[in-house]
Motif scaffolding. Structure first.
Motif, mmCIF file in Angstrom:
data_model
loop_
_atom_site.group_PDB
_atom_site.id
_atom_site.type_symbol
_atom_site.label_atom_id
_atom_site.label_comp_id
_atom_site.label_asym_id
_atom_site.label_seq_id
_atom_site.Cartn_x
_atom_site.Cartn_y
_atom_site.Cartn_z
ATOM 1 N N GLU A 207 -146.522 24.740 31.553
ATOM 2 C CA GLU A 207 -146.919 23.795 30.212
ATOM 3 C C GLU A 207 -147.737 22.666 30.726
ATOM 4 O O GLU A 207 -147.630 21.927 31.881
ATOM 5 C CB GLU A 207 -145.690 23.163 29.695
ATOM 6 C CG GLU A 207 -144.792 24.104 28.787
ATOM 7 C CD GLU A 207 -143.518 23.032 28.062
ATOM 8 O OE1 GLU A 207 -143.599 22.627 27.319
ATOM 9 O OE2 GLU A 207 -142.482 23.196 29.090
ATOM 10 N N ARG A 209 -147.849 19.663 29.906
ATOM 11 C CA ARG A 209 -147.234 18.328 30.370
ATOM 12 C C ARG A 209 -146.378 18.205 31.471
ATOM 13 O O ARG A 209 -145.811 17.332 32.049
ATOM 14 C CB ARG A 209 -146.441 17.933 29.159
ATOM 15 C CG ARG A 209 -145.243 19.138 28.980
ATOM 16 C CD ARG A 209 -144.514 18.606 27.625
ATOM 17 N NE ARG A 209 -143.481 19.540 27.588
ATOM 18 C CZ ARG A 209 -142.490 19.606 26.655
ATOM 19 N NH1 ARG A 209 -142.154 18.488 25.783
ATOM 20 N NH2 ARG A 209 -141.422 20.319 26.549
ATOM 21 N N PRO A 221 -153.158 25.381 24.762
ATOM 22 C CA PRO A 221 -152.289 24.732 23.712
ATOM 23 C C PRO A 221 -151.368 25.716 22.892
ATOM 24 O O PRO A 221 -150.279 25.643 22.592
ATOM 25 C CB PRO A 221 -153.526 24.215 22.599
ATOM 26 C CG PRO A 221 -154.713 24.040 23.383
ATOM 27 C CD PRO A 221 -154.673 25.131 24.454
ATOM 28 N N THR A 222 -152.014 26.757 22.794
ATOM 29 C CA THR A 222 -151.006 27.909 22.209
ATOM 30 C C THR A 222 -149.688 28.181 23.201
ATOM 31 O O THR A 222 -148.592 28.146 22.545
ATOM 32 C CB THR A 222 -151.704 29.332 22.219
ATOM 33 O OG1 THR A 222 -153.076 29.059 21.378
ATOM 34 C CG2 THR A 222 -151.013 30.349 21.444
ATOM 35 N N TYR A 223 -149.981 28.360 24.527
ATOM 36 C CA TYR A 223 -148.825 28.422 25.359
ATOM 37 C C TYR A 223 -147.890 27.136 25.340
ATOM 38 O O TYR A 223 -146.750 27.387 25.140
ATOM 39 C CB TYR A 223 -149.369 28.649 26.783
ATOM 40 C CG TYR A 223 -148.235 28.614 27.836
ATOM 41 C CD1 TYR A 223 -147.837 30.002 28.176
ATOM 42 C CD2 TYR A 223 -147.579 27.712 28.595
ATOM 43 C CE1 TYR A 223 -146.817 30.162 29.280
ATOM 44 C CE2 TYR A 223 -146.409 27.912 29.499
ATOM 45 C CZ TYR A 223 -146.014 29.041 29.561
ATOM 46 O OH TYR A 223 -145.053 29.375 30.580
ATOM 47 N N ASP A 224 -148.383 25.872 25.304
ATOM 48 C CA ASP A 224 -147.540 24.623 25.219
ATOM 49 C C ASP A 224 -146.775 24.810 23.881
ATOM 50 O O ASP A 224 -145.748 24.565 23.910
ATOM 51 C CB ASP A 224 -148.556 23.586 25.367
ATOM 52 C CG ASP A 224 -149.207 23.203 26.411
ATOM 53 O OD1 ASP A 224 -148.759 23.852 27.364
ATOM 54 O OD2 ASP A 224 -150.027 22.354 26.343
ATOM 55 N N ARG A 225 -147.334 25.140 22.588
ATOM 56 C CA ARG A 225 -146.758 25.290 21.347
ATOM 57 C C ARG A 225 -145.581 26.236 21.362
ATOM 58 O O ARG A 225 -144.436 25.676 21.211
ATOM 59 C CB ARG A 225 -147.844 25.502 20.414
ATOM 60 C CG ARG A 225 -147.108 25.600 19.004
ATOM 61 C CD ARG A 225 -148.357 25.828 17.954
ATOM 62 N NE ARG A 225 -148.873 27.155 18.054
ATOM 63 C CZ ARG A 225 -148.490 28.437 17.932
ATOM 64 N NH1 ARG A 225 -147.093 28.407 17.223
ATOM 65 N NH2 ARG A 225 -149.076 29.314 18.130
ATOM 66 N N LEU A 226 -145.853 27.310 21.919
ATOM 67 C CA LEU A 226 -144.912 28.350 21.861
ATOM 68 C C LEU A 226 -143.537 27.801 22.854
ATOM 69 O O LEU A 226 -142.502 28.111 22.418
ATOM 70 C CB LEU A 226 -145.301 29.721 22.614
ATOM 71 C CG LEU A 226 -146.299 30.529 21.663
ATOM 72 C CD1 LEU A 226 -147.064 31.646 22.464
ATOM 73 C CD2 LEU A 226 -145.380 31.201 20.466
ATOM 74 N N HIS A 228 -142.888 24.643 23.546
ATOM 75 C CA HIS A 228 -142.278 23.608 22.686
ATOM 76 C C HIS A 228 -141.297 24.030 21.636
ATOM 77 O O HIS A 228 -140.191 23.407 21.394
ATOM 78 C CB HIS A 228 -143.327 22.652 22.679
ATOM 79 C CG HIS A 228 -142.879 21.434 22.024
ATOM 80 N ND1 HIS A 228 -142.064 20.564 22.747
ATOM 81 C CD2 HIS A 228 -142.992 20.797 20.748
ATOM 82 C CE1 HIS A 228 -141.833 19.345 22.100
ATOM 83 N NE2 HIS A 228 -142.634 19.692 20.890
ATOM 84 N N GLU A 229 -141.986 24.974 20.656
ATOM 85 C CA GLU A 229 -141.216 25.243 19.832
ATOM 86 C C GLU A 229 -139.898 26.062 20.060
ATOM 87 O O GLU A 229 -138.797 25.929 19.347
ATOM 88 C CB GLU A 229 -141.873 26.413 18.891
ATOM 89 C CG GLU A 229 -142.943 25.814 17.726
ATOM 90 C CD GLU A 229 -143.832 26.661 17.301
ATOM 91 O OE1 GLU A 229 -143.336 28.043 17.102
ATOM 92 O OE2 GLU A 229 -144.735 26.377 16.662
ATOM 93 N N ALA A 246 -145.070 33.604 24.995
ATOM 94 C CA ALA A 246 -145.644 32.559 25.801
ATOM 95 C C ALA A 246 -145.871 33.414 27.325
ATOM 96 O O ALA A 246 -146.733 33.260 27.792
ATOM 97 C CB ALA A 246 -144.580 31.362 26.186
#
Length: 293
Positions: A207, A209, A221-226, A228-229, A246
Motif C-alpha cells: 500500500e 501509505r 490507487p486501485t491496489y490501495d482501494r482494494l 483498504h476496502e 489486490a
C-alpha cells in the motif's frame, strides 16, 4: 553461518534444547550427524525481490515483468534450498487462514525457455537492445542461502540477451534493509514473515501509505482501494475476494519478483517436549519440558 553452527553445537552438546534456522544446503549433513533433530515445517513466509519502481529501469512495467518471468524459481526451490521449499508464483503463502490463495502470475505454467524469449521481447519493446543495453545492480543479503540465490537470478537475467548485464552487490543485512527503505537500490532481495495468519499482513506491504517498508515504492490507487476496502468488509468471503484482486494486480504489475516460500527449519533436541511444528513457527518456552531419561 558461524552463528548457526555454534547454535547447532550447543543443541548437540545438550547446552541448548533448540536452535532456529540453519542453511538449507546443510540439511543432509545435519540429518546424518543429528538424527531426529531436524524439524522442517510449512511457514508463513515468502522470499521476494523488490524492483525500485521510483526510477529507471524499473519504472517501466515491461522491464519488471520481463525480470519476474525470466527468473527460474523452480530451479532455486529444488537445487538451492534443500528443505522442501516451494517456488512462489504468487505472494501470499498457501494455508493462510480463510484465503483462497488462487492469485498467480499469468505465465506461471509457461516453460522457462519460452518465458525468457517473452522477456527479451518485452525488453525490446521497452527500448532496450544491442544499442541500448540494460544494466542494473541486484543487491542481496550476505547471509544464509541468499548469495547462492542471487547468482541464479543474475545468470537467469543475463541469459535473456547478450545486452542484459546484472551486477551483484552483497550487502550486510542491516545496511541492505536500510537501503531498501531509503529506495537506494535498483533491485534487491528480501523476505517477509507473517506477523499473524491473515493475507492482509502480506498485502499491506505494498500500500502507498505503508511508506518506507513498501520497498519497491509501489503506488497504485486501485491496489490501495482494494486493500483498504477489505479492512471494512465484514463478509468473510467478500473480504477475501477484495484481497485476492489486490494480489493479482500486484503480480500483474510486478513491482516484486516472488522467489520461494520458505519453510521453517529448526534443530530440536529429541529430549525436548512440548515443541510443536506450526505455520507461524512460534514456540513458547513455557510449554517446553525435558523428557525423563
Amino acid at each position: 553461518q558461524n552463528d548457526v553452527q555454534a547454535a547447532a553445537r550447543k543443541v548437540l552438546s545438550g547446552e541448548a534444547g533448540w536452535a532456529t534456522r540453519f542453511p538449507s544446503n546443510q540439511v543432509e549433513t545435519l540429518r546424518r550427524d543429528l538424527p531426529g533433530y531436524v524439524r522442517v515445517a510449512t511457514y508463513l513466509s515468502c522470499n521476494y525481490f523488490s524492483f525500485n519502481v521510483t526510477r529507471p529501469p524499473f519504472d517501466d512495467i515491461r522491464v519488471r515483468q520481463a525480470m519476474a518471468m525470466a527468473y527460474d524459481r523452480d530451479f532455486v526451490a529444488s537445487q538451492i534450498y534443500r528443505t522442501g521449499e516451494r517456488p512462489a508464483y504468487k505472494f501470499v503463502p498457501a494455508g493462510v487462514y480463510g484465503y483462497p490463495s488462487t492469485a498467480r502470475y499469468s505465465w506461471a505454467d509457461v516453460p522457462i525457455a519460452e518465458r525468457k524469449r517473452e522477456a527479451e521481447r518485452l525488453l525490446r519493446a521497452a527500448g532496450y537492445g544491442p544499442n541500448n543495453p540494460l544494466k542494473f545492480a541486484f543487491s542481496h543479503r550476505n547471509t544464509s542461502d541468499n548469495p547462492r540465490v542471487a547468482v541464479v537470478a543474475q545468470n537467469d537475467w543475463n541469459s535473456i540477451a547478450p545486452w542484459v548485464t546484472v551486477e551483484l552487490r552483497g550487502v550486510e543485512n542491516q545496511v541492505h534493509y536500510a537501503n531498501l527503505r531509503a529506495k537506494n537500490f535498483d533491485a534487491g532481495d528480501g523476505g517477509w514473515i507473517g506477523d499473524y495468519n491473515d493475507a492482509k499482513n502480506f498485502l499491506y506491504l505494498f500500500e502507498s501509505r505503508t511508506g518506507s517498508q513498501n520497498y519497491p515504492g509501489y503506488n497504485n490507487p486501485t491496489y490501495d482501494r482494494l486493500v483498504h476496502e477489505s479492512d471494512f468488509e465484514r463478509d468473510f468471503d467478500a473480504r477475501s475476494q477484495l484481497m485476492l484482486r489486490a494480489e493479482q494486480l500486484l503480480l500483474d504489475e510486478a513491482p516484486l519478483c516472488t522467489s520461494v516460500f520458505i519453510n521453517s527449519t529448526n534443530l530440536v533436541h529429541p529430549d525436548l517436549t512440548g515443541y510443536e511444528d506450526n505455520l507461524e513457527d512460534i514456540h513458547r518456552a513455557r510449554w517446553f519440558g525435558i523428557r525423563n531419561a
